[in-house]
Enzyme design. Structure first.
Site, PDB file in Angstrom:
ATOM      1  N   SER A 127       0.240  48.695 -40.424  1.00 35.39           N
ATOM      2  CA  SER A 127       1.485  47.921 -40.362  1.00 35.39           C
ATOM      3  C   SER A 127       2.551  48.562 -39.480  1.00 35.39           C
ATOM      4  O   SER A 127       2.672  49.795 -39.407  1.00 35.39           O
ATOM      5  CB  SER A 127       2.025  47.795 -41.787  1.00 35.39           C
ATOM      6  OG  SER A 127       3.368  47.389 -41.777  1.00 35.39           O
ATOM      7  N   GLU A 129       5.413  48.760 -40.357  1.00 34.36           N
ATOM      8  CA  GLU A 129       6.276  49.514 -41.279  1.00 34.36           C
ATOM      9  C   GLU A 129       6.039  51.021 -41.145  1.00 34.36           C
ATOM     10  O   GLU A 129       6.864  51.822 -41.571  1.00 34.36           O
ATOM     11  CB  GLU A 129       6.018  49.078 -42.723  1.00 34.36           C
ATOM     12  CG  GLU A 129       6.678  47.777 -43.089  1.00 34.36           C
ATOM     13  CD  GLU A 129       8.202  47.854 -43.101  1.00 34.36           C
ATOM     14  OE1 GLU A 129       8.744  48.615 -43.916  1.00 34.36           O
ATOM     15  OE2 GLU A 129       8.836  47.172 -42.291  1.00 34.36           O
ATOM     16  N   TYR A 151       5.626  51.851 -49.492  1.00 34.19           N
ATOM     17  CA  TYR A 151       4.610  51.012 -48.837  1.00 34.19           C
ATOM     18  C   TYR A 151       4.240  51.594 -47.462  1.00 34.19           C
ATOM     19  O   TYR A 151       3.068  51.767 -47.140  1.00 34.19           O
ATOM     20  CB  TYR A 151       5.144  49.580 -48.677  1.00 34.19           C
ATOM     21  CG  TYR A 151       4.302  48.712 -47.771  1.00 34.19           C
ATOM     22  CD1 TYR A 151       3.174  48.047 -48.251  1.00 34.19           C
ATOM     23  CD2 TYR A 151       4.610  48.561 -46.412  1.00 34.19           C
ATOM     24  CE1 TYR A 151       2.401  47.249 -47.405  1.00 34.19           C
ATOM     25  CE2 TYR A 151       3.847  47.772 -45.570  1.00 34.19           C
ATOM     26  CZ  TYR A 151       2.742  47.114 -46.076  1.00 34.19           C
ATOM     27  OH  TYR A 151       1.970  46.344 -45.244  1.00 34.19           O
TER      28      TYR A 151
HETATM   29  P1  NDP Z   1      -0.611  39.232 -49.172  1.00 37.97           P
HETATM   30  O1  NDP Z   1       0.399  39.897 -50.033  1.00 37.97           O
HETATM   31  O2  NDP Z   1      -0.500  37.768 -48.938  1.00 37.97           O
HETATM   32  O3  NDP Z   1      -2.070  39.530 -49.786  1.00 37.97           O
HETATM   33  C1  NDP Z   1      -2.387  40.741 -50.373  1.00 37.97           C
HETATM   34  C2  NDP Z   1      -3.764  40.640 -50.968  1.00 37.97           C
HETATM   35  O4  NDP Z   1      -4.089  41.904 -51.571  1.00 37.97           O
HETATM   36  C3  NDP Z   1      -3.909  39.583 -52.057  1.00 37.97           C
HETATM   37  O5  NDP Z   1      -5.128  38.914 -51.872  1.00 37.97           O
HETATM   38  C4  NDP Z   1      -3.938  40.417 -53.327  1.00 37.97           C
HETATM   39  O6  NDP Z   1      -4.652  39.818 -54.381  1.00 37.97           O
HETATM   40  C5  NDP Z   1      -4.696  41.633 -52.827  1.00 37.97           C
HETATM   41  N1  NDP Z   1      -4.572  42.766 -53.727  1.00 37.97           N
HETATM   42  C6  NDP Z   1      -3.461  43.294 -54.280  1.00 37.97           C
HETATM   43  N2  NDP Z   1      -3.777  44.313 -55.106  1.00 37.97           N
HETATM   44  C7  NDP Z   1      -5.126  44.430 -55.078  1.00 37.97           C
HETATM   45  C8  NDP Z   1      -6.039  45.291 -55.734  1.00 37.97           C
HETATM   46  N3  NDP Z   1      -5.644  46.239 -56.585  1.00 37.97           N
HETATM   47  N4  NDP Z   1      -7.359  45.137 -55.481  1.00 37.97           N
HETATM   48  C9  NDP Z   1      -7.772  44.180 -54.618  1.00 37.97           C
HETATM   49  N5  NDP Z   1      -6.958  43.322 -53.966  1.00 37.97           N
HETATM   50  C10 NDP Z   1      -5.643  43.457 -54.200  1.00 37.97           C
HETATM   51  O7  NDP Z   1      -0.632  40.024 -47.794  1.00 37.97           O
HETATM   52  P2  NDP Z   1      -0.916  39.474 -46.301  1.00 37.97           P
HETATM   53  O8  NDP Z   1      -2.060  38.547 -46.336  1.00 37.97           O
HETATM   54  O9  NDP Z   1       0.369  39.067 -45.687  1.00 37.97           O
HETATM   55  O10 NDP Z   1      -1.325  40.832 -45.570  1.00 37.97           O
HETATM   56  C11 NDP Z   1      -2.680  41.282 -45.544  1.00 37.97           C
HETATM   57  C12 NDP Z   1      -2.711  42.770 -45.291  1.00 37.97           C
HETATM   58  O11 NDP Z   1      -2.077  43.060 -44.050  1.00 37.97           O
HETATM   59  C13 NDP Z   1      -1.966  43.596 -46.344  1.00 37.97           C
HETATM   60  O12 NDP Z   1      -2.673  44.805 -46.467  1.00 37.97           O
HETATM   61  C14 NDP Z   1      -0.611  43.849 -45.714  1.00 37.97           C
HETATM   62  O13 NDP Z   1      -0.051  45.030 -46.226  1.00 37.97           O
HETATM   63  C15 NDP Z   1      -1.009  43.987 -44.262  1.00 37.97           C
HETATM   64  N6  NDP Z   1       0.007  43.630 -43.298  1.00 37.97           N
HETATM   65  C16 NDP Z   1       0.602  42.403 -43.363  1.00 37.97           C
HETATM   66  C17 NDP Z   1       1.506  42.026 -42.417  1.00 37.97           C
HETATM   67  C18 NDP Z   1       2.194  40.703 -42.492  1.00 37.97           C
HETATM   68  O14 NDP Z   1       3.207  40.538 -41.786  1.00 37.97           O
HETATM   69  N7  NDP Z   1       1.674  39.724 -43.244  1.00 37.97           N
HETATM   70  C19 NDP Z   1       1.847  42.921 -41.275  1.00 37.97           C
HETATM   71  C20 NDP Z   1       1.131  44.185 -41.307  1.00 37.97           C
HETATM   72  C21 NDP Z   1       0.244  44.506 -42.277  1.00 37.97           C
HETATM   73  P3  NDP Z   1      -3.943  38.885 -55.504  1.00 37.97           P
HETATM   74  O15 NDP Z   1      -3.850  37.535 -54.887  1.00 37.97           O
HETATM   75  O16 NDP Z   1      -4.866  38.949 -56.652  1.00 37.97           O
HETATM   76  O17 NDP Z   1      -2.587  39.483 -55.750  1.00 37.97           O
HETATM   77  P1  GDR Z   2       8.897  43.282 -44.358  1.00 36.63           P
HETATM   78  O1  GDR Z   2       9.083  41.760 -44.772  1.00 36.63           O
HETATM   79  O2  GDR Z   2       9.617  44.198 -45.255  1.00 36.63           O
HETATM   80  O3  GDR Z   2       9.229  43.374 -42.896  1.00 36.63           O
HETATM   81  O4  GDR Z   2       7.334  43.508 -44.600  1.00 36.63           O
HETATM   82  P2  GDR Z   2      10.190  41.024 -45.652  1.00 36.63           P
HETATM   83  O5  GDR Z   2      10.104  39.598 -45.257  1.00 36.63           O
HETATM   84  O6  GDR Z   2      10.063  41.345 -47.088  1.00 36.63           O
HETATM   85  O7  GDR Z   2      11.566  41.673 -45.138  1.00 36.63           O
HETATM   86  C1  GDR Z   2      11.982  41.525 -43.791  1.00 36.63           C
HETATM   87  C2  GDR Z   2      13.441  41.924 -43.650  1.00 36.63           C
HETATM   88  O8  GDR Z   2      14.251  40.965 -44.322  1.00 36.63           O
HETATM   89  C3  GDR Z   2      15.271  41.651 -45.050  1.00 36.63           C
HETATM   90  N1  GDR Z   2      15.757  40.798 -46.138  1.00 36.63           N
HETATM   91  C4  GDR Z   2      15.035  40.361 -47.174  1.00 36.63           C
HETATM   92  N2  GDR Z   2      13.723  40.508 -47.466  1.00 36.63           N
HETATM   93  C5  GDR Z   2      13.251  39.885 -48.577  1.00 36.63           C
HETATM   94  N3  GDR Z   2      11.950  39.987 -48.879  1.00 36.63           N
HETATM   95  N4  GDR Z   2      14.062  39.164 -49.412  1.00 36.63           N
HETATM   96  C6  GDR Z   2      15.395  38.985 -49.152  1.00 36.63           C
HETATM   97  O9  GDR Z   2      16.091  38.330 -49.905  1.00 36.63           O
HETATM   98  C7  GDR Z   2      15.898  39.602 -47.970  1.00 36.63           C
HETATM   99  N5  GDR Z   2      17.117  39.633 -47.393  1.00 36.63           N
HETATM  100  C8  GDR Z   2      17.023  40.355 -46.299  1.00 36.63           C
HETATM  101  C9  GDR Z   2      14.578  42.925 -45.512  1.00 36.63           C
HETATM  102  O10 GDR Z   2      15.547  43.893 -45.915  1.00 36.63           O
HETATM  103  C10 GDR Z   2      13.810  43.293 -44.253  1.00 36.63           C
HETATM  104  O11 GDR Z   2      14.646  43.974 -43.367  1.00 36.63           O
HETATM  105  C11 GDR Z   2       6.370  42.554 -44.171  1.00 36.63           C
HETATM  106  C12 GDR Z   2       5.189  42.624 -45.157  1.00 36.63           C
HETATM  107  O12 GDR Z   2       4.293  41.597 -44.859  1.00 36.63           O
HETATM  108  C13 GDR Z   2       4.484  43.962 -45.041  1.00 36.63           C
HETATM  109  O13 GDR Z   2       3.295  43.930 -45.848  1.00 36.63           O
HETATM  110  C14 GDR Z   2       4.107  44.179 -43.568  1.00 36.63           C
HETATM  111  O14 GDR Z   2       3.449  45.403 -43.406  1.00 36.63           O
HETATM  112  C15 GDR Z   2       5.346  44.126 -42.703  1.00 36.63           C
HETATM  113  O15 GDR Z   2       5.945  42.846 -42.866  1.00 36.63           O
HETATM  114  C16 GDR Z   2       5.011  44.301 -41.225  1.00 36.63           C
END
Ligand code: NDP
Ligand code: GDR
Length: 352
Positions: A127, A129, A151
């Site tokens: 990520s 992050e 995270y």
């Molecule tokens: P989601 O939060 O939508 O999905 C996370 C998944 O992880 C769910 O299927 C959840 O299952 C599963 N999970 C959580 N805990 C466990 C566990 N203990 N064992 C097995 N599975 C588990 O995330 P995204 O689809 O958005 O992201 C996919 C991956 O990419 C994640 O690793 C995220 O950190 C990473 N990522 C995402 C980005 C983004 O912008 N979306 C950017 C960079 C990285 P359940 O439904 O049961 O909770």
């Molecule tokens: P992020 O996504 O932390 O970048 O992680 P998120 O959408 O949670 O936050 C983005 C930015 O928005 C600001 N923010 C808020 N965020 C949330 N969730 N709720 C609020 O009410 C709010 N108000 C302001 C946050 O402070 C932050 O700056 C996502 C996830 O998908 C991670 O798993 C992934 O790795 C990174 O993107 C890349």
């Protein structure tokens, strides 16, 4: 028929990747946690034909079992506690799942393969992050890490383990340093979907306002459907490597609000958005913007969906979902009637 195992199949990316791999002719296995996971029904509806296996990233033997049953050619580790905000409140669980989960899955592959990791290709969902308090802009594969949340720290651990298994065991292990990617399937806890859902509800008169945290942070937002294509392409290369996946364009939360409210004809949202310290983070990542030149040159990957198009897609989807739900519950005025539900007034005032 190639075989793929996806952890996190019930999440946003898992659903898009499952669809992509099924369309490419893969036999797809998905790991599902919990004894009665309600999202199983979603996976079965969106990606019919996926074989679901019980398992948890915090449980090594369940991972070994999943690997033995699925006998995968490719493994995509998308499972994680992925909500940064939650990672301070449940830091240990985040460490166990998002960090140690990577170690367990790599170990499961090593053990199930009798110490031979050459047969299987592994993708780790790393990520942006990890860049956290950024050392250079834009961020690229060589930018040093400075994670700002439990995270981010857990993802950094997972990233280095992936590199280490490549160097120690010759594993075909890739780490995708993906920047934020969104879609109508995004969880409602993330800021983009929280906003598009609230915009839809405010526009329909179902909600008066939305409460957020920091509106100044900037993110490089792309479309999840584009990003899973990059994951797959990484595993089709001749040798494993790490790649930044991003659009190269950054926007603030304010700009996201402008575009989302603009989609429903509201130009001044100042009275519709509140701020609450509850939604601010103990340490913030202020600005992220990625340089995906390597992915473009080596994987031939580039994003197809831009910022405005992404937001339009999400707002339109939430409008459809919310109006269907409200109509089912009898909350919306049927067409042809002139009554206005009370909470509609704020949105109407803002629009006029
Ligand atoms: P989601 O939060 O939508 O999905 C996370 C998944 O992880 C769910 O299927 C959840 O299952 C599963 N999970 C959580 N805990 C466990 C566990 N203990 N064992 C097995 N599975 C588990 O995330 P995204 O689809 O958005 O992201 C996919 C991956 O990419 C994640 O690793 C995220 O950190 C990473 N990522 C995402 C980005 C983004 O912008 N979306 C950017 C960079 C990285 P359940 O439904 O049961 O909770
Ligand atoms: P992020 O996504 O932390 O970048 O992680 P998120 O959408 O949670 O936050 C983005 C930015 O928005 C600001 N923010 C808020 N965020 C949330 N969730 N709720 C609020 O009410 C709010 N108000 C302001 C946050 O402070 C932050 O700056 C996502 C996830 O998908 C991670 O798993 C992934 O790795 C990174 O993107 C890349």
């Amino acid at each position: 028929m190639p075989r793929a195992l996806i952890t996190g199949i019930t999440g946003q990316d898992g659903l898009y990747l499952g669809e992509l791999l099924v369309a490419k002719g893969y036999e797809v296995f998905g790991l599902v946690r919990g004894q009665s996971n309600p999202k199983v029904a979603v996976v079965e509806r969106v990606v019919p034909g996926v074989m679901l296996l019980e398992g948890d990233l915090t449980d090594l033997s369940s991972l070994i079992g999943a690997v033995e049953i699925s006998q995968p050619d490719e493994v995509y580790n998308l499972g994680a506690i992925s909500f940064v905000g939650l990672s301070w409140k449940q830091a240990e669980l985040t460490g166990e799942t998002t960090g140690m989960g990577v170690l367990r899955l790599l170990e499961a592959l090593r053990i199930a393969g009798g110490n031979d990791m050459s047969r299987v290709r592994f993708y780790q969902a790393s990520s942006s992050e990890m860049f956290g308090k950024v050392r250079e802009t834009p961020q690229r594969e060589t930018t040093p890490f400075h994670p700002r949340s439990p995270y981010g720290v857990a993802k950094t651990f997972g990233h280095y383990l992936t590199v280490n298994y490549r160097e120690s065991y010759g594993a075909f292990a890739c780490s995708g340093l993906l920047f934020n990617h969104e879609s109508p399937r995004r969880g409602i806890e993330f800021v983009t979907r929280k906003i598009t859902r609230a915009v839809a509800r405010i526009s329909l008169g179902l909600q008066d306002s939305v409460t957020l945290g920091n509106l100044e942070s900037r993110r490089d937002w792309g479309f999840a459907g584009d990003y899973v294509e990059a994951m797959w392409r990484m595993l089709q290369q001749e040798s494993p490597d790490d790649y930044v996946v991003a659009t190269g364009v950054t926007h603030s939360i304010r700009e996201f609000l402008d575009a989302a409210f603009g989609r429903v004809g509201i130009s001044d949202w100042s009275e519709l958005v509140r701020q609450d310290p509850r939604f601010f983070r103990p340490a913030e990542v202020d600005v992220l913007v990625g340089d995906a030149s390597k992915a473009r040159e080596e994987l031939g990957w580039e994003p197809k969906v831009g910022f405005e198009e992404l937001i339009a897609m999400m707002v339109d989807s939430d409008l459809a979902l919310e109006s269907d739900a409200a109509a089912r519950e009898g909350l919306l005025v049927p067409p042809g009637r002139v009554e206005v539900p009370p909470s509609r007034t704020t949105a109407a005032r803002a629009r006029s």
